[in-house]
Design a protein around this motif. Sequence first.
Motif, short mmCIF file in Angstrom:
data_model
loop_
_atom_site.label_atom_id
_atom_site.label_comp_id
_atom_site.label_asym_id
_atom_site.label_seq_id
_atom_site.Cartn_x
_atom_site.Cartn_y
_atom_site.Cartn_z
N TYR A 14 0.92 -0.94 -0.09
CA TYR A 14 -0.12 -0.03 -0.45
C TYR A 14 0.45 0.80 0.36
O TYR A 14 0.80 2.01 0.43
N ARG A 15 1.86 1.32 -0.73
CA ARG A 15 3.20 2.66 -0.57
C ARG A 15 2.71 3.79 -1.74
O ARG A 15 2.62 4.53 -0.57
N THR A 16 1.65 3.48 -2.28
CA THR A 16 0.78 4.55 -3.09
C THR A 16 -0.04 5.21 -2.64
O THR A 16 0.48 6.47 -2.00
N LYS A 17 -0.45 4.85 -0.62
CA LYS A 17 -1.28 5.38 -0.31
C LYS A 17 -0.95 5.67 0.56
O LYS A 17 -1.39 7.07 1.05
N PHE A 18 0.11 5.71 1.84
CA PHE A 18 0.66 5.90 2.35
C PHE A 18 1.43 7.01 1.96
O PHE A 18 2.22 7.82 2.76
N LEU A 19 2.42 7.07 0.52
CA LEU A 19 2.67 8.60 0.01
C LEU A 19 1.55 9.26 0.24
O LEU A 19 2.18 10.62 0.15
N LEU A 20 0.64 8.80 -0.49
CA LEU A 20 -0.68 9.86 -1.11
C LEU A 20 -0.72 10.87 0.43
O LEU A 20 -1.42 11.52 0.49
N GLY A 21 -0.90 9.94 1.50
CA GLY A 21 -1.36 10.49 2.85
C GLY A 21 -0.12 11.32 3.49
O GLY A 21 -0.52 12.36 3.90
N GLY A 23 1.86 12.95 1.34
CA GLY A 23 1.95 14.38 1.06
C GLY A 23 -0.09 15.33 1.31
O GLY A 23 0.30 16.92 1.35
N PHE A 24 -0.30 14.66 2.11
CA PHE A 24 -1.58 15.19 2.49
C PHE A 24 -1.27 15.75 3.94
O PHE A 24 -1.69 16.85 3.74
N ILE A 25 -0.38 15.22 4.34
CA ILE A 25 0.23 15.65 5.94
C ILE A 25 1.19 16.86 5.30
O ILE A 25 0.85 18.18 6.48
N ILE A 26 1.61 16.69 4.73
CA ILE A 26 2.85 17.99 4.40
C ILE A 26 1.50 19.44 4.50
O ILE A 26 1.82 20.54 4.62
N LEU A 27 0.82 19.38 2.50
CA LEU A 27 -0.44 20.51 2.63
C LEU A 27 -0.89 20.52 3.85
O LEU A 27 -1.18 22.01 3.96
N SER A 28 -1.59 20.09 4.36
CA SER A 28 -2.48 20.28 6.21
C SER A 28 -1.36 21.26 7.40
O SER A 28 -1.67 21.91 7.05
N LYS A 29 0.05 20.69 7.15
CA LYS A 29 0.69 21.50 8.23
C LYS A 29 1.26 22.73 7.08
O LYS A 29 1.35 23.74 7.84
N GLN A 93 -6.12 13.13 5.00
CA GLN A 93 -4.76 12.24 5.65
C GLN A 93 -5.76 11.68 6.06
O GLN A 93 -5.03 9.96 6.20
N ARG A 94 -6.00 11.40 7.10
CA ARG A 94 -6.73 10.85 8.23
C ARG A 94 -7.27 9.74 6.98
O ARG A 94 -7.24 8.33 7.68
N GLN A 95 -8.33 9.87 6.26
CA GLN A 95 -8.55 9.41 5.95
C GLN A 95 -8.14 7.90 4.87
O GLN A 95 -8.65 7.64 4.63
N PRO A 149 -2.90 4.74 13.60
CA PRO A 149 -2.59 6.73 14.15
C PRO A 149 -1.44 5.99 14.48
O PRO A 149 -0.43 7.75 14.75
N ALA A 150 -0.15 5.56 14.61
CA ALA A 150 0.83 6.08 15.44
C ALA A 150 1.54 6.29 14.21
O ALA A 150 2.59 7.61 14.68
N VAL A 151 1.85 5.31 12.98
CA VAL A 151 2.25 6.19 11.66
C VAL A 151 2.06 7.68 11.24
O VAL A 151 2.88 8.15 11.12
N MET A 152 0.51 7.81 11.72
CA MET A 152 0.75 9.17 10.87
C MET A 152 0.55 9.97 11.33
O MET A 152 1.25 10.76 11.11
#
Length: 593
Positions: A14-21, A23-29, A93-95, A149-152
């Motif tokens: 699921y590397r694509t989903k984690f990388l997408l997540g 990206g969302f974290i960076i934009l959110s922050k 990001q959470r989704q 949650p931990a990884v996120m």
Amino acid sequence: MKELNYLNKYFYKYRTKFLLGLGFIILSKVFATVPAVIVRWAINYVTESYNRTSTEGIEKIFFQTDNFTYNIAMAGLAIIGLAILSGLFLYFQRQTIIGTSRLIEFDLKNEIYEHYQTLPLSFYRKNNTGDLLARVSEDVSNVRMYLGPAVMYILDLIVLFAVTVPIMFFANAKLTLYVLLPLPVLALSIFLIENLIVKKSLAIQKELSALSTYSQESFSGIRVTKSFVREDKISQGFAEASEVYKAKSLELARVNAFFFPVILALIGLSTIMVLYVGGNELIEGRLHYGNIPEFFLYINRLTWPVASLGWTTSLVQKAEASQGRINEFLKTKTDIISQKNFSKNLQGEVEFENVSLVYPDTGITALNGVSFKVKAGESLAIIGGTGSGKSSIANLMVRLYDSTHGSIKIDNVPIRDYDIQSLRAQCGYVPQDVFLFSDSIRNNIAFGSLFIGENQVIQAAKDADLYQNIIEFPEKFDTILGERGITLSGGQKQRLSIARAISRSPKILILDDCLSAVDTKTENTILNNLKKIMKDRTTIIISHRASSVKLADQIIVLENGEVAEKGNHESLMKLNGIYKTLYTKQLEEESKV
């Protein structure tokens, strides 16, 4: 993290989903951090009363006119817009990451469950059902908390520091150091408190499990409890177990009560430092008015992610322990394997040659040098007392166990060469310990075959002398059986188990003491029906009752895991040995009844 390395294959999947997540974290922050800078600019703009000299560089993006109201409104709208964007990407990001952890949880549960199906019977004799269920439910849930949650939160904290801390240093390095100073203490405090909470929670779970087990046994054995008038004793035991659970729960409540005051105290310490140090810097002219609220916002942004680091560390520790328990079972491999994956339609000839069996989990010798041969279409009866090894022969024939010594052949082919699925699919096995599913009678009978029609279900019920009982139920074949078939009597359960075995038209039929719970009349009816079923089908009848085996083509008598006598009914009666003694004794008991 050694045990958690097993999960790397899922991170890769699921590397694509984690990388997408990520990206969302960076934009959110980024969108969450910029408003603090705008607040600083806006306050400086207000306090300096339209002093355009303070609006150098990038501030001109927001303050391009001398219209005070317009400029402040634009700043406010920018803050609102950035907050909405930050929240939107936080949702994505959470989704993405939490949703991916659910997908991995699904995959891991299925992997464990499928692995369970491959493990031998000895594995289930060594491990209790509760432990098996705990690893596929509670332990997998702990692992999911690491994957989601931990990884996120770890990624969230890394990105937050990477985005926020440089901006803080650019604004004021000294104030930044004072803001960051309490954070490691905060993380360590949360870690220690969270570890204590985890220990207390585990103790509570243990007591809750004991309380649930006690309750289950009490309710399951309510008939015995009432018969022996032990209600007061049982209630007293429950009250004592509840008292222990209450004490553990109160201990956890005290620790939880300490949790938030510690966090608030350390947050307050950071706030006081900003006020004191920032105030001095402001007085000395090294800081603008807008920097104070700006740093308050940074404290708000940094505190909770850092505080969650202790909680996240605890999640990782719990996941490590849980994954270790899961890996322990996943590393367990079955020793019941096919050597050649040979598959063919069986004729049904069975031969045991000097077969011995020592159960691997107990070390008990169940069989010692057992030899016999059954031609295709013939019937063999195995009789003997409790613990003589009768059921062990049935276990060997369907390869629930493998023999320790000797050779077992079916149609002159070693049993270990057969594809296990193909072999078992052509055997009808009625175990001594009847197990029925909480499903309809129809589905329980049809369980043994993928393709079975209504007529076959009805005929199997008739052959097992169960049809008349079934049609007397209001729902007939659609009657739902309770847990483990509690709706039926003991004899009805055994007959339903027989119907399930014969519905698949097996080449080899194995009846393991399956008539022990029926009366003599019902037994004779079933045996007469079995005559037709046994025709042109190899049948192994295992029983401790001589009346159940007299119709077999040949009979062997087991004693202490060895063949003591062999022959048919007439020849064994002439021997005046164990068989005749057992047969005569049972006839006398039946005549008294």
